[in-house]
Design an enzyme around this catalytic site. Structure first.
Site, PDB file in Angstrom:
ATOM      1  N   LYS A 107       0.813  -1.213   0.000  1.00 36.22           N
ATOM      2  CA  LYS A 107       0.000   0.000   0.000  1.00 36.22           C
ATOM      3  C   LYS A 107       0.850   1.267   0.000  1.00 36.22           C
ATOM      4  O   LYS A 107       0.354   2.345  -0.320  1.00 36.22           O
ATOM      5  CB  LYS A 107      -0.964  -0.001   1.181  1.00 36.22           C
ATOM      6  CG  LYS A 107      -2.077  -1.024   1.038  1.00 36.22           C
ATOM      7  CD  LYS A 107      -3.141  -0.870   2.121  1.00 36.22           C
ATOM      8  CE  LYS A 107      -4.310  -1.805   1.892  1.00 36.22           C
ATOM      9  NZ  LYS A 107      -3.966  -3.228   2.162  1.00 36.22           N
TER      10      LYS A 107
HETATM   11  C1  LIG Z   1      -4.587  -4.332   1.516  1.00 32.95           C
HETATM   12  C2  LIG Z   1      -3.867  -5.627   1.545  1.00 32.95           C
HETATM   13  C3  LIG Z   1      -4.234  -6.699   0.693  1.00 32.95           C
HETATM   14  C4  LIG Z   1      -5.428  -6.649  -0.222  1.00 32.95           C
HETATM   15  O1  LIG Z   1      -5.254  -5.775  -1.311  1.00 32.95           O
HETATM   16  P1  LIG Z   1      -6.515  -5.295  -2.177  1.00 32.95           P
HETATM   17  O2  LIG Z   1      -5.985  -4.306  -3.138  1.00 32.95           O
HETATM   18  O3  LIG Z   1      -7.491  -4.689  -1.194  1.00 32.95           O
HETATM   19  O4  LIG Z   1      -7.094  -6.494  -2.832  1.00 32.95           O
HETATM   20  C5  LIG Z   1      -3.463  -7.851   0.728  1.00 32.95           C
HETATM   21  N1  LIG Z   1      -2.406  -7.961   1.563  1.00 32.95           N
HETATM   22  C6  LIG Z   1      -2.039  -6.960   2.392  1.00 32.95           C
HETATM   23  C7  LIG Z   1      -0.888  -7.168   3.295  1.00 32.95           C
HETATM   24  C8  LIG Z   1      -2.755  -5.766   2.411  1.00 32.95           C
HETATM   25  O5  LIG Z   1      -2.389  -4.782   3.256  1.00 32.95           O
END
Ligand SMILES: *Cc1c(COP(=O)(O)O)cnc(C)c1O
Length: 430
Positions: A107
């Site tokens: 993210k």
């Molecule tokens: C947010 C997140 C996901 C999921 O990603 P999306 O884009 O919401 O499908 C998977 N793994 C981790 C560690 C995350 O923080």
């Protein structure tokens, strides 16, 4: 470039409108009006380019008419100033490690890019912007660190008191400056409700300019497409068909991969790896999309019962279940399978997975076992040390806290405590 709403009942928006609004006024998600193939020569040159240069070319395709090239280049290079290596695990199975950023989760890419893009638009119109974000952990830390010290922007992170891990809490409560952490006496849903009420409150919106930084924002989604090109470039030519597995919750990450494919990236197939919150795998199997309340799992960043970016995927394929399921399949992992996978891959291959990455590994391995001529990578979405207890108990061994996470642990938290009440939040803001 202009952006339309997936619900088709809102006027087309400029880039700046789409990213400051986040959600379209009709409740739809913004999509770019053009999504054609990138020039053929890019796909020849890509294999000898570095990550930042690849990302800049993709960014130019979407944003080149909206920002000066020099500005965009700085944004892309600043955002991606950490490595994203493709690591070989065994046979032709690799992982693209997206956890080398400041908060050690993928993210960081979306949050850092969005912060710089919003910072640019805020500079242009000279009005302070307030970003509100409700978090159960990862989003808050990525957004807080992404927006830290961006001039003209203040961030308010609302999180449920006592329900966020200590490491995660430290990542967004110790920054200070333009970041305010608010511990709400309630659940994640209470935090989200307060944020939604804030966006709907006329008086508050007259008082201050508000925006959200959640994953439906185009500015967070777009930069996630960059690393799929980089993954393929590192894999190299002559790989056979490429399969890509993406641990998925709100389906923003995999949607960015599908956008990369639409631009011409040679990935033959995507796998949406989920925990037992298998709403999309069910849809892929039988064509019925039935959101339901999420169930808690050990891959908790994927505990989503109504994946918000699913509308974009439907739009990308004009609602055709047949076409969607040609490009994507689903693969579900239980908590027990996740733990066994972490242990097995660590013991047999010396690679330590986090619980989310473990779902990606399992999905990819199963597909590659059935299709021996393929190569593939899964996205490792977070560093295993972010989920210390689960990982340590799975391998029966202690693991070290990497410096990027440890650097927050000695700092002092500054926290505003608040009841789960919109009125209290509003009074605080005004
Ligand atoms: C947010 C997140 C996901 C999921 O990603 P999306 O884009 O919401 O499908 C998977 N793994 C981790 C560690 C995350 O923080």
């Amino acid at each position: 470039m202009l952006y339309y709403s997936t619900r088709k009942k809102a006027p087309a928006a400029s880039l700046s409108e789409a990213v400051t609004k986040g959600l379209a006024p009709d409740g739809g998600l913004y999509m770019p009006e053009q999504m054609g193939l990138l020039p053929e020569d890019f796909f020849k040159r890509m294999y000898s380019m570095d990550f930042q240069d690849i990302a800049f070319e993709v960014a130019m395709y979407f944003l080149g008419n909206d920002l000066p090239a020099g500005e965009l280049k700085r944004m892309v290079y600043d955002t991606l100033d950490f490595p994203v290596p493709l690591v070989h695990i065994h046979d032709r199975l690799c992982t693209l490690e997206l956890f080398h950023g400041p908060t050690m989760a993928f993210k960081d890419v979306g949050a850092r890019f969005m912060a710089r893009l919003l910072g640019y638009f805020t500079r242009c119109d000279h009005q302070e912007l307030n970003v509100l974000v409700a978090t159960s952990g990862d989003t808050g830390s990525a957004v807080a660190n992404g927006f830290f010290q961006i001039p003209g922007i203040r961030v308010f992170v609302l999180y449920p008191r006592g329900l966020v891990s200590t490491v995660q809490e430290k990542q967004f409560t110790t920054l200070g400056g333009n970041i305010t952490a608010i511990s709400v006496e309630g659940t994640f849903d209470d935090c989200q409700t307060i944020v939604k009420q804030a966006f709907a409150d006329e008086e508050l919106n007259r008082h201050m300019k508000l925006t959200s930084a959640n994953s439906i924002n185009w500015a967070r989604l777009l930069p996630q497409s960059f690393y799929y090109f980089w993954g393929v470039a590192q894999l190299g030519r002559d790989t056979g068909d490429i399969v890509c597995a993406v641990p998925s919750g709100n389906f923003g990450n995999i949607c960015a991969g599908l956008i990369a494919k639409r631009l011409g990236l040679p990935v033959a197939h995507f796998i949406a790896a989920t925990n037992i919150n298998d709403i999309v795998p069910q849809y892929l199997k039988n064509g019925n999309f039935n959101p339901r309340p999420s169930v808690a799992t050990i891959a908790n960043a994927m505990d989503v019962g109504n994946p918000s970016n699913f509308a974009r995927i439907i739009d990308l394929y004009h609602g055709s279940h047949e076409n969607i399921s040609r490009d994507i399949s689903g693969f579900v992992s239980t908590d027990e399978q996740i733990r066994l996978t972490i242990k097995d891959v660590y013991t047999n291959h010396g690679y330590l997975l986090d619980p989310h990455g473990a779902t990606g590994y399992r999905a990819l391995k199963s597909c590659m076992d059935n299709h021996p001529s393929t190569s593939g990578f899964f996205i490792e979405t977070a560093h295993p040390a972010k989920f210390t207890e689960i990982v340590e108990s799975s391998i029966n061994q202690e693991i070290a806290l990497p410096p990027n996470l440890a650097r927050f642990s000695n700092k002092i938290s500054q926290i505003v405590e608040m009841p789960a009440s919109f009125e209290a939040f509003k009074e605080f803001l005004i």
